[in-house]
Design an enzyme around this catalytic site. Structure first.
Site, mmCIF file in Angstrom:
data_model
loop_
_atom_site.group_PDB
_atom_site.id
_atom_site.type_symbol
_atom_site.label_atom_id
_atom_site.label_comp_id
_atom_site.label_asym_id
_atom_site.label_seq_id
_atom_site.Cartn_x
_atom_site.Cartn_y
_atom_site.Cartn_z
ATOM 1 C CG HIS A 148 -13.653 42.206 89.584
ATOM 2 N ND1 HIS A 148 -14.568 41.801 88.511
ATOM 3 C CD2 HIS A 148 -13.033 40.674 89.753
ATOM 4 C CE1 HIS A 148 -14.733 40.568 88.498
ATOM 5 N NE2 HIS A 148 -13.846 39.966 88.913
ATOM 6 C CG ASP A 207 -15.995 36.794 87.616
ATOM 7 O OD1 ASP A 207 -15.375 37.390 88.513
ATOM 8 O OD2 ASP A 207 -15.395 36.330 86.813
ATOM 9 C CD GLU A 233 -10.763 40.589 87.554
ATOM 10 O OE1 GLU A 233 -9.741 39.538 87.520
ATOM 11 O OE2 GLU A 233 -11.744 40.263 86.643
ATOM 12 C CD GLU A 234 -14.155 39.445 84.700
ATOM 13 O OE1 GLU A 234 -13.298 38.637 84.236
ATOM 14 O OE2 GLU A 234 -14.937 38.868 85.997
ATOM 15 C CG ASP A 268 -12.238 37.506 91.397
ATOM 16 O OD1 ASP A 268 -13.426 37.128 91.162
ATOM 17 O OD2 ASP A 268 -11.561 38.405 90.682
ATOM 18 C CG HIS A 312 -15.997 34.389 82.718
ATOM 19 N ND1 HIS A 312 -14.780 35.091 81.934
ATOM 20 C CD2 HIS A 312 -15.810 35.164 83.986
ATOM 21 C CE1 HIS A 312 -14.319 35.969 82.860
ATOM 22 N NE2 HIS A 312 -14.860 35.863 84.099
HETATM 23 CO CO CO Z 1 -13.986 37.086 85.907
HETATM 24 ZN ZN ZN Z 2 -13.497 37.848 89.053
#
Ligand code: CO
Ligand code: ZN
Length: 329
Positions: free
Chosen positions: A60, A161, A191-192, A214, A300
């Site tokens: 992603h 990420d 994706e998130e 990922d 994150h």
């Molecule tokens: Co993420």
């Molecule tokens: Zn991710």
């Protein structure tokens, strides 16, 4: 490859606003894919090879971010999260809006001591004194602003990420001079906020099998629990996460490729979270899937850390998986 990683993580593209990162990736893979297209949700789909087993590889390209809910009369910007934005990672941080406006995240004065406030007790200060002067408005989006840092064996950046997964996919596509399969590298959107781009692109491609690339969590800093994963021990082959059980045939295929090519790997059992592979698995009448994970500390947060050798080994593993003919039992 470090330069590529820096380029990808320096780009601002929260979920739903992937134009900038898509342009960067498209220019990086130009000339390496046999065909490229962009679907209605903005997924960038690059095909390599024709006629063999149809494989989808998803990484992603969106990142978590913030969206303005309103601007108060003093010009302070109130916001909500796009994706998994954790309040404890925010105070004192800096953000950058798509129009270039930058700001710092401040805390409401009613927050006392070391209380962990909710997002509605925070605001973005963009350096103005009233609403009329504020350069952003309701609905505008921002991402963390934090420069890339090279610590030698370890690299730190915002949006590792999943720009690190994108970097692995780009490098694997470049390394894959030829393949016996029909491989679709998909740089997915949104994706998130719930693996949305993977869902529509998987439907469109109708792959026979697939996997995502990922980040995953980490277990090797003080106080971490119930997660047997360490930076530098190799890419992880996912067995399960919070939203998916990998197809055991895919797991076996990945382990066999790693062992045959002497690539270090870890076995991943993640309790929470999921990836694009979940959406791929459940599309149409179901698809066998798995996932290759890059262990990543502080996921994150604005400073996500990965191990460079893990990344290089992930490229080797993905390439080793995609080159020979794929036949699942
Ligand atoms: Co993420
Ligand atoms: Zn991710």
């Amino acid at each position: 490859m470090k330069q590529l990683i820096q380029k990808l993580t320096d780009t601002f593209s929260p979920s739903g606003y992937e134009d900038a990162i898509r342009d960067v990736i498209r220019s990086e893979i130009k000339g390496f894919a046999d065909e490229m297209r962009v679907d209605a949700l903005g997924n960038l789909i690059a095909r390599k090879g024709k006629g063999g087993t149809r494989v989808m590889v998803a990484a992603h390209m969106d990142e978590i971010g913030l969206m303005v809910t309103h601007v108060d009369e003093k010009g302070f910007v109130r916001f909500t999260g796009i994706g998994g934005v954790y309040p404890r990672n925010l105070p004192g941080g800096r953000v950058r809006f798509m129009n270039g406006t930058r700001g710092v995240i401040g805390l409401d004065g009613s927050v006392v001591g070391n209380d962990l406030p909710a997002l509605d007790k925070m605001f973005i200060d963009v350096g103005v004194s009233d609403r009329e002067a504020c350069p952003v408005k309701t609905g505008d989006v921002a991402a963390f602003e934090r420069p890339f840092m090279d610590l030698g064996g370890r690299l730190v950046a915002k949006s590792m990420d999943d720009r690190i997964g994108c970097a692995v996919a780009v490098e694997a596509l470049r390394a894959l001079k030829s393949t016996s399969n029909e491989v679709y590298f998909v740089f997915t959107t949104q994706e998130e906020v719930g693996t949305r781009g993977a869902q529509t692109s998987a439907y469109g491609i109708d792959p026979e099998l697939g996997f995502s690339i990922d980040v995953t969590g980490w277990g090797d800093t003080p106080g971490q629990r119930d997660f047997d994963m360490a930076l530098g021990q190799g890419p992880a082959i996912k067995i399960r996460d919070g939203g998916m059980l990998s197809d055991p045939r895919i797991v076996d295929w990945m382990i066999a490729a790693a062992e045959k090519n002497k690539i270090p790997y870890q076995r991943e059992v993640l309790l929470g979270g999921t990836t694009d592979a979940r959406a791929m698995q459940l599309v149409r009448s179901g698809i066998p899937v798995g996932c290759i994970s890059i262990p990543c500390r502080y996921v994150h947060s604005p400073s996500e850390m990965i191990d460079y050798a893990d990344v290089q080994n992930a490229v080797k593993l993905v390439t080793a998986l995609l080159r020979p003919p794929i036949k699942l039992p």
